[in-house]
Design a protein around this motif. Structure first.
Motif, PDB file in Angstrom:
ATOM      1  N   LYS A 227      38.961  -1.336  19.465  1.00 53.35           N
ATOM      2  CA  LYS A 227      38.986   0.042  19.189  1.00 53.35           C
ATOM      3  C   LYS A 227      39.306   0.521  17.554  1.00 53.35           C
ATOM      4  N   ASN A 228      40.394  -0.504  17.139  1.00 55.73           N
ATOM      5  CA  ASN A 228      40.941  -0.147  16.049  1.00 55.73           C
ATOM      6  C   ASN A 228      40.545  -1.128  15.144  1.00 55.73           C
TER       7      ASN A 228
ATOM      8  N   LEU B 146      37.854   1.178  14.155  1.00 56.89           N
ATOM      9  CA  LEU B 146      37.942   2.104  13.162  1.00 56.89           C
ATOM     10  C   LEU B 146      38.593   1.739  11.212  1.00 56.89           C
TER      11      LEU B 146
ATOM     12  N   LEU C 221      45.092   6.473  13.502  1.00 56.44           N
ATOM     13  CA  LEU C 221      44.524   5.991  14.451  1.00 56.44           C
ATOM     14  C   LEU C 221      44.651   5.146  14.959  1.00 56.44           C
ATOM     15  N   ALA C 222      44.322   4.376  14.152  1.00 54.83           N
ATOM     16  CA  ALA C 222      44.075   2.560  14.394  1.00 54.83           C
ATOM     17  C   ALA C 222      45.418   1.730  14.595  1.00 54.83           C
TER      18      ALA C 222
ATOM     19  N   GLU D 171      48.883   2.390  21.485  1.00 54.31           N
ATOM     20  CA  GLU D 171      47.690   2.255  22.589  1.00 54.31           C
ATOM     21  C   GLU D 171      48.409   3.059  23.671  1.00 54.31           C
TER      22      GLU D 171
ATOM     23  N   LYS E 234      38.869   5.977  19.884  1.00 53.53           N
ATOM     24  CA  LYS E 234      40.724   5.401  19.967  1.00 53.53           C
ATOM     25  C   LYS E 234      40.817   5.448  21.721  1.00 53.53           C
TER      26      LYS E 234
END
Length: 428
Positions: A34-35, A38, A93-94, A98, A145
């Motif tokens: 996910k990161n 981003l 966000l990255a 988590e 995210k």
């Protein structure tokens, strides 16, 4: 620009089914993937800034030709600064921890079982928004995210910009090995698709409308799935007695004039009687120089009427309720803190309200008693923003009390489920 589809039902259902399938993959996606998506999106935004501005220019040209009001045209602009802010939001966000899969509050019970709560994605959210095309990136990045899938439907006035941005989101997801259907843009401006999208509880878990009051009222009225919303942003700045007059002038100026079109700009200025004669002529001179129209109670009008070039009018009762999104502000002299709190709780849209004061007890009372999503002390209401709050980005600002309130970031797009851990215990 209107692009209709032959069958809105089929279009909406196809988007819903694809989003539902993608949401399962996103829920189990690793934090690293996910990161990675981003960061890839941030890089793509920077690489394609010039190309994105060409697409944005088509929308701006249509908007001006259609006679769209200047503040609304302003909301459409994808300047390099706006795109850089979007890219930074993705990176912010990255870099954040988590939270999906996090278990909190785990407690041992007398029976031997341990009970806690796990944070999980909501699943699929639909977002319907007007103007600002950067919302496409904010929504997409937060969806990624938080491990959700989303269906985005922007306004017809930004269709070219939104399509170009959505294309980059798809590329970023693919680069990270995530399903491209995790973020889908409704490619048509046909309003019938919106009617279907907000009535598909089998596919969509929550709807987030972001735009004018009429849009949000329509969505709230017709939706068959939960809605996270705010209807308007009638924000207030209250200048207390005692206060630092110089600071109050600076903050009240920023809260109104830094930008007129956002929902967190102050629309109402309340001034304690004890400082009004000193404060109002100073802020009034600044507003007059910037062409801000002042709609005043009789007491405020008397203190402002003599200023050169001042646009001073009598306020009506409706002015105290108004979200202007323009160089207009309502101004009222009040007895003090109690009157300010009462005025705000009656007329405010419960979005963001601020007190400028030197009195700690007044500040504490204001924080406790003002019933708004964001309440501030000695700063500008313009800070009511997910990026400024360190959320990386925001999906919107909620004035609801359930399930999220204020700027809605990652946590606002998640839910909690109970998890129970045992070692063979049975109930007696």
């Amino acid at each position: 620009m209107n692009t209709s589809v032959a069958n809105p039902v089929d279009t909406a259902h196809a988007l819903g089914a694809q989003a539902k399938a993608a949401s399962s993959a996103m829920a189990r996606a690793s934090a690293a993937d996910k990161n990675r998506a981003l960061r890839a999106l941030a890089a793509l935004l920077r690489e394609n800034t010039e190309a994105l501005q060409l697409d944005n220019a088509k929308d701006l040209e249509r908007a001006v030709a259609a006679g769209l009001a200047a503040p609304l045209v302003d909301r459409l602009r994808l300047t390099p600064k706006v795109l850089e802010t979007c890219a930074q939001g993705c990176e912010q966000l990255a870099a954040m921890p988590e939270i999906i899969g996090e278990i909190s509050g785990l407690r041992q019970q007398p029976s031997g079982i341990r009970v806690g709560q796990m944070r999980v994605p909501i699943g699929v959210f639909g977002m319907i928004f007007e103007s600002r095309p950067n919302v496409t990136i904010e929504a997409a990045s937060l969806s990624i995210k938080s491990g959700n899938a989303c269906i985005l439907r922007g306004g017809s006035e930004a269709i070219d910009s939104n399509k170009a941005l959505a294309l980059l989101v798809g590329q970023a997801l693919a680069q990270a090995g995530l399903p491209t259907d995790a973020v889908q843009l409704v490619q048509t401006t046909d309003r019938a698709v919106v009617g279907e999208l907000i009535a598909m509880p089998q596919f969509v878990d929550v709807i987030i409308p972001r735009g004018g009051k009429s849009l949000i009222e329509r969505i709230s009225r017709e939706a068959k799935v939960p809605v996270i919303k705010h209807l308007d942003g009638n924000c207030h700045t209250y200048v207390d007695d005692p206060c630092d007059i110089a600071m109050a002038v600076t903050v009240a100026d920023n809260a109104k004039t830094q930008k007129y079109s956002p929902c967190n700009a102050s629309e109402g200025l309340l001034v304690a009687r004890g400082v009004a004669a000193q404060f109002l002529p100073q802020i009034g001179a600044i507003y007059a120089a910037k062409g801000v129209e002042m709609r005043c109670c009789p007491e405020a009008k008397a203190l402002l009427a003599g200023l050169p070039d001042a646009k001073v009018q009598d306020a009506t009762d409706q002015d105290w309720f108004e979200e202007y999104l323009a160089p207009i502000i309502s101004i009222k002299v009040v007895d003090g803190l109690d009157a300010a709190i009462a005025h705000i709780n009656h007329y405010s849209s419960h979005h963001t309200d601020a007190i400028l004061t030197r009195d700690h007890m007044h500040a504490q009372r204001f924080l406790r008693e003002v019933d708004s999503a964001s309440v501030m002390v000695n700063t500008s209401t313009r800070f009511a923003d997910g990026f400024e709050y360190g959320l990386g980005a925001e999906i919107g600002i909620s004035t609801d009390k359930f399930h999220a309130r204020g700027p809605v970031g990652i946590e606002g797009l998640t839910s909690l489920k109970y998890v129970v851990l045992g070692q063979g215990e049975v109930r007696g």
